[in-house]
Motif scaffolding. Structure first.
Motif, PDB file in Angstrom:
ATOM      1  N   ILE A 120       5.985  16.271   0.847  1.00  0.00           N
ATOM      2  CA  ILE A 120       6.500  15.022   0.278  1.00  0.00           C
ATOM      3  C   ILE A 120       5.403  14.034  -0.084  1.00  0.00           C
ATOM      4  O   ILE A 120       5.457  13.401  -1.139  1.00  0.00           O
ATOM      5  CB  ILE A 120       7.500  14.368   1.254  1.00  0.00           C
ATOM      6  N   ILE A 121       4.404  13.880   0.776  1.00  0.00           N
ATOM      7  CA  ILE A 121       3.352  12.876   0.558  1.00  0.00           C
ATOM      8  C   ILE A 121       2.379  13.388  -0.505  1.00  0.00           C
ATOM      9  O   ILE A 121       1.809  14.463  -0.355  1.00  0.00           O
ATOM     10  CB  ILE A 121       2.606  12.572   1.868  1.00  0.00           C
ATOM     11  N   PRO A 122       2.159  12.626  -1.567  1.00  0.00           N
ATOM     12  CA  PRO A 122       1.245  13.090  -2.636  1.00  0.00           C
ATOM     13  C   PRO A 122      -0.225  12.947  -2.237  1.00  0.00           C
ATOM     14  O   PRO A 122      -0.561  12.175  -1.336  1.00  0.00           O
ATOM     15  CB  PRO A 122       1.580  12.153  -3.802  1.00  0.00           C
ATOM     16  N   ASN A 123      -1.087  13.701  -2.922  1.00  0.00           N
ATOM     17  CA  ASN A 123      -2.531  13.578  -2.727  1.00  0.00           C
ATOM     18  C   ASN A 123      -3.018  12.224  -3.227  1.00  0.00           C
ATOM     19  O   ASN A 123      -2.399  11.618  -4.108  1.00  0.00           O
ATOM     20  CB  ASN A 123      -3.281  14.664  -3.489  1.00  0.00           C
ATOM     21  N   TYR A 180       5.323  18.172  10.044  1.00  0.00           N
ATOM     22  CA  TYR A 180       4.049  18.240   9.325  1.00  0.00           C
ATOM     23  C   TYR A 180       4.214  18.966   7.993  1.00  0.00           C
ATOM     24  O   TYR A 180       3.684  18.530   6.968  1.00  0.00           O
ATOM     25  CB  TYR A 180       2.988  18.936  10.184  1.00  0.00           C
ATOM     26  N   ILE A 181       4.949  20.063   7.982  1.00  0.00           N
ATOM     27  CA  ILE A 181       5.193  20.822   6.744  1.00  0.00           C
ATOM     28  C   ILE A 181       5.945  19.958   5.737  1.00  0.00           C
ATOM     29  O   ILE A 181       5.580  19.894   4.553  1.00  0.00           O
ATOM     30  CB  ILE A 181       5.981  22.120   7.036  1.00  0.00           C
ATOM     31  N   ILE A 182       6.967  19.269   6.187  1.00  0.00           N
ATOM     32  CA  ILE A 182       7.747  18.410   5.288  1.00  0.00           C
ATOM     33  C   ILE A 182       6.875  17.277   4.749  1.00  0.00           C
ATOM     34  O   ILE A 182       6.907  16.967   3.560  1.00  0.00           O
ATOM     35  CB  ILE A 182       8.995  17.863   6.010  1.00  0.00           C
ATOM     36  N   ARG A 239       0.847  -1.193   0.000  1.00  0.00           N
ATOM     37  CA  ARG A 239       0.000   0.000   0.000  1.00  0.00           C
ATOM     38  C   ARG A 239       0.880   1.239   0.000  1.00  0.00           C
ATOM     39  O   ARG A 239       1.967   1.238   0.554  1.00  0.00           O
ATOM     40  CB  ARG A 239      -0.890   0.009   1.231  1.00  0.00           C
ATOM     41  N   ARG A 240       0.370   2.302  -0.578  1.00  0.00           N
ATOM     42  CA  ARG A 240       1.100   3.566  -0.614  1.00  0.00           C
ATOM     43  C   ARG A 240       0.459   4.560   0.337  1.00  0.00           C
ATOM     44  O   ARG A 240      -0.731   4.517   0.568  1.00  0.00           O
ATOM     45  CB  ARG A 240       1.097   4.122  -2.029  1.00  0.00           C
ATOM     46  N   LEU A 241       1.261   5.445   0.841  1.00  0.00           N
ATOM     47  CA  LEU A 241       0.794   6.498   1.737  1.00  0.00           C
ATOM     48  C   LEU A 241       0.452   7.728   0.910  1.00  0.00           C
ATOM     49  O   LEU A 241       1.270   8.212   0.124  1.00  0.00           O
ATOM     50  CB  LEU A 241       1.880   6.837   2.756  1.00  0.00           C
ATOM     51  N   TYR A 242      -0.780   8.208   1.060  1.00  0.00           N
ATOM     52  CA  TYR A 242      -1.236   9.409   0.375  1.00  0.00           C
ATOM     53  C   TYR A 242      -1.863  10.356   1.383  1.00  0.00           C
ATOM     54  O   TYR A 242      -2.394   9.926   2.402  1.00  0.00           O
ATOM     55  CB  TYR A 242      -2.307   9.071  -0.675  1.00  0.00           C
ATOM     56  N   ARG A 243      -1.837  11.646   1.069  1.00  0.00           N
ATOM     57  CA  ARG A 243      -2.579  12.617   1.868  1.00  0.00           C
ATOM     58  C   ARG A 243      -4.053  12.454   1.536  1.00  0.00           C
ATOM     59  O   ARG A 243      -4.420  12.294   0.388  1.00  0.00           O
ATOM     60  CB  ARG A 243      -2.142  14.050   1.556  1.00  0.00           C
ATOM     61  N   ARG A 253      -9.621  15.787   5.627  1.00  0.00           N
ATOM     62  CA  ARG A 253      -8.517  16.693   5.900  1.00  0.00           C
ATOM     63  C   ARG A 253      -8.970  17.869   6.733  1.00  0.00           C
ATOM     64  O   ARG A 253     -10.102  18.311   6.634  1.00  0.00           O
ATOM     65  CB  ARG A 253      -7.852  17.173   4.627  1.00  0.00           C
ATOM     66  N   MET A 254      -8.050  18.348   7.557  1.00  0.00           N
ATOM     67  CA  MET A 254      -8.271  19.575   8.320  1.00  0.00           C
ATOM     68  C   MET A 254      -7.395  20.684   7.737  1.00  0.00           C
ATOM     69  O   MET A 254      -7.856  21.778   7.498  1.00  0.00           O
ATOM     70  CB  MET A 254      -7.927  19.385   9.795  1.00  0.00           C
ATOM     71  N   ILE A 255      -6.129  20.392   7.536  1.00  0.00           N
ATOM     72  CA  ILE A 255      -5.212  21.380   6.967  1.00  0.00           C
ATOM     73  C   ILE A 255      -4.746  20.897   5.590  1.00  0.00           C
ATOM     74  O   ILE A 255      -5.131  21.451   4.580  1.00  0.00           O
ATOM     75  CB  ILE A 255      -4.012  21.637   7.901  1.00  0.00           C
ATOM     76  N   SER A 256      -3.931  19.868   5.557  1.00  0.00           N
ATOM     77  CA  SER A 256      -3.470  19.389   4.257  1.00  0.00           C
ATOM     78  C   SER A 256      -3.690  17.894   4.054  1.00  0.00           C
ATOM     79  O   SER A 256      -3.336  17.362   3.023  1.00  0.00           O
ATOM     80  CB  SER A 256      -1.981  19.710   4.056  1.00  0.00           C
ATOM     81  N   GLY A 257      -4.268  17.202   5.018  1.00  0.00           N
ATOM     82  CA  GLY A 257      -4.613  15.797   4.856  1.00  0.00           C
ATOM     83  C   GLY A 257      -3.568  14.797   5.295  1.00  0.00           C
ATOM     84  O   GLY A 257      -3.720  13.602   5.048  1.00  0.00           O
ATOM     85  N   VAL A 258      -2.507  15.265   5.942  1.00  0.00           N
ATOM     86  CA  VAL A 258      -1.438  14.353   6.367  1.00  0.00           C
ATOM     87  C   VAL A 258      -1.945  13.383   7.430  1.00  0.00           C
ATOM     88  O   VAL A 258      -1.765  12.169   7.306  1.00  0.00           O
ATOM     89  CB  VAL A 258      -0.201  15.135   6.872  1.00  0.00           C
ATOM     90  N   CYS A 259      -2.586  13.888   8.459  1.00  0.00           N
ATOM     91  CA  CYS A 259      -3.089  13.014   9.538  1.00  0.00           C
ATOM     92  C   CYS A 259      -4.196  12.099   9.026  1.00  0.00           C
ATOM     93  O   CYS A 259      -4.264  10.932   9.402  1.00  0.00           O
ATOM     94  CB  CYS A 259      -3.589  13.841  10.712  1.00  0.00           C
TER      95      CYS A 259
END
Length: 70
Positions: free
Chosen positions: A60-63, A54-56, A5-9, A14-20
């Motif tokens: 780095i993590i794509p949508n 979080y910014i990094i 599996r791949r990690l995507y935002r 999402r609240m800010i950019s979807g990382v969490c």
């Protein structure tokens, strides 16, 4: 076809950019738990490293490519 599996935002949770939200989808847990863990981690590491991480990650993590906004 690859079996990993791949990690995507997250584009839907999402609240800010979807990382969490993306991490929650990847580990199949509730996004609120991931957000709370991030907040506590940031507070206990004097905020700056958590904020920088979080910014990094958001750069780095794509949508998620499976989501199309109509």
């Amino acid at each position: 076809m690859s079996s990993y599996r791949r990690l995507y935002r997250s584009t839907t949770n999402r609240m800010i950019s979807g990382v969490c939200g993306g991490l929650a989808d990847f580990f199949n847990v509730d996004p609120t738990v991931v957000r709370l863990a991030y907040v506590f981690l940031s507070i206990f590491t004097a905020c700056f490293p958590g904020f920088l991480l979080y910014i990094i990650a958001s750069l780095i993590i794509p949508n998620d490519p499976g989501y199309t906004d109509i």
